[in-house]
Design a protein around this motif. Sequence first.
Motif, mmCIF file in Angstrom:
data_model
loop_
_atom_site.group_PDB
_atom_site.id
_atom_site.type_symbol
_atom_site.label_atom_id
_atom_site.label_comp_id
_atom_site.label_asym_id
_atom_site.label_seq_id
_atom_site.Cartn_x
_atom_site.Cartn_y
_atom_site.Cartn_z
ATOM 1 N N LEU A 1 -0.015 5.129 -17.417
ATOM 2 C CA LEU A 1 -0.964 5.647 -16.418
ATOM 3 C C LEU A 1 -0.472 5.371 -15.003
ATOM 4 C CD1 LEU A 1 -4.395 4.677 -18.025
ATOM 5 C CD2 LEU A 1 -3.477 6.982 -17.661
ATOM 6 N N GLU A 2 0.030 4.162 -14.774
ATOM 7 C CA GLU A 2 0.557 3.823 -13.442
ATOM 8 C C GLU A 2 1.767 4.683 -13.098
ATOM 9 O OE1 GLU A 2 1.301 -0.372 -13.044
ATOM 10 O OE2 GLU A 2 -0.680 -0.878 -13.795
ATOM 11 N N LEU A 3 2.625 4.924 -14.085
ATOM 12 C CA LEU A 3 3.802 5.761 -13.861
ATOM 13 C C LEU A 3 3.393 7.179 -13.505
ATOM 14 C CD1 LEU A 3 6.853 6.287 -13.927
ATOM 15 C CD2 LEU A 3 6.626 6.680 -16.379
ATOM 16 N N ARG A 4 2.448 7.722 -14.245
ATOM 17 C CA ARG A 4 1.969 9.083 -13.942
ATOM 18 C C ARG A 4 1.374 9.160 -12.538
ATOM 19 N NH1 ARG A 4 -0.120 8.994 -19.629
ATOM 20 N NH2 ARG A 4 1.459 10.114 -20.813
ATOM 21 N N ALA A 5 0.616 8.141 -12.157
ATOM 22 C CA ALA A 5 0.015 8.116 -10.825
ATOM 23 C C ALA A 5 1.099 8.049 -9.750
ATOM 24 C CB ALA A 5 -0.934 6.926 -10.695
ATOM 25 N N GLN A 6 2.115 7.243 -9.975
ATOM 26 C CA GLN A 6 3.199 7.121 -8.998
ATOM 27 C C GLN A 6 3.979 8.425 -8.883
ATOM 28 O OE1 GLN A 6 3.784 4.459 -6.996
ATOM 29 N NE2 GLN A 6 5.289 5.716 -5.994
ATOM 30 N N GLN B 1 0.830 -1.190 0.000
ATOM 31 C CA GLN B 1 0.000 0.000 0.000
ATOM 32 C C GLN B 1 0.874 1.252 0.000
ATOM 33 O OE1 GLN B 1 -2.344 -0.572 3.488
ATOM 34 N NE2 GLN B 1 -3.920 -1.703 2.385
ATOM 35 N N PRO B 2 0.393 2.341 -0.650
ATOM 36 C CA PRO B 2 1.189 3.573 -0.708
ATOM 37 C C PRO B 2 1.646 4.084 0.650
ATOM 38 C CG PRO B 2 -0.703 3.743 -2.157
ATOM 39 C CD PRO B 2 -0.851 2.450 -1.374
ATOM 40 N N GLU C 1 -1.411 1.387 -20.061
ATOM 41 C CA GLU C 1 -1.692 1.218 -18.629
ATOM 42 C C GLU C 1 -0.427 1.402 -17.782
ATOM 43 O OE1 GLU C 1 -1.383 -2.875 -20.549
ATOM 44 O OE2 GLU C 1 -2.532 -1.081 -20.963
ATOM 45 N N ILE C 2 0.726 1.083 -18.344
ATOM 46 C CA ILE C 2 1.982 1.307 -17.618
ATOM 47 C C ILE C 2 2.253 2.804 -17.503
ATOM 48 C CG2 ILE C 2 4.493 1.027 -17.733
ATOM 49 C CD1 ILE C 2 3.979 -1.785 -18.850
ATOM 50 N N GLN D 1 4.608 2.138 1.629
ATOM 51 C CA GLN D 1 5.765 2.492 0.821
ATOM 52 C C GLN D 1 6.421 3.758 1.369
ATOM 53 O OE1 GLN D 1 4.021 2.800 -3.064
ATOM 54 N NE2 GLN D 1 4.712 0.757 -3.643
#
Length: 68
Positions: free
Chosen positions: A46-51, A2-3, A43-44, A6
């Motif tokens: 999008l995940e990178l942008r979110a991170q 979970q964030p 989708e990768i 992390q």
Amino acid sequence: MQPERQHQNWRSEAGSRLWLSGLVAAMKHAERPEVRRQPVAPEILLELRAQLALTASFRTSGTSTLRH
């Protein structure tokens, strides 16, 4: 992981070394020509942008709490 978890791990010296080692390994992998030629799945990205957004907001909130 979970964030929130992390962030706790990243704040420790060992956690930040581990995180940095993982980043360096990923960058070394990504710089290889055969890897760079491959398309990246949306989708990768999008995940990178979110991170990246999470990391930026965490840094901003972390510094504001240090000022108080």
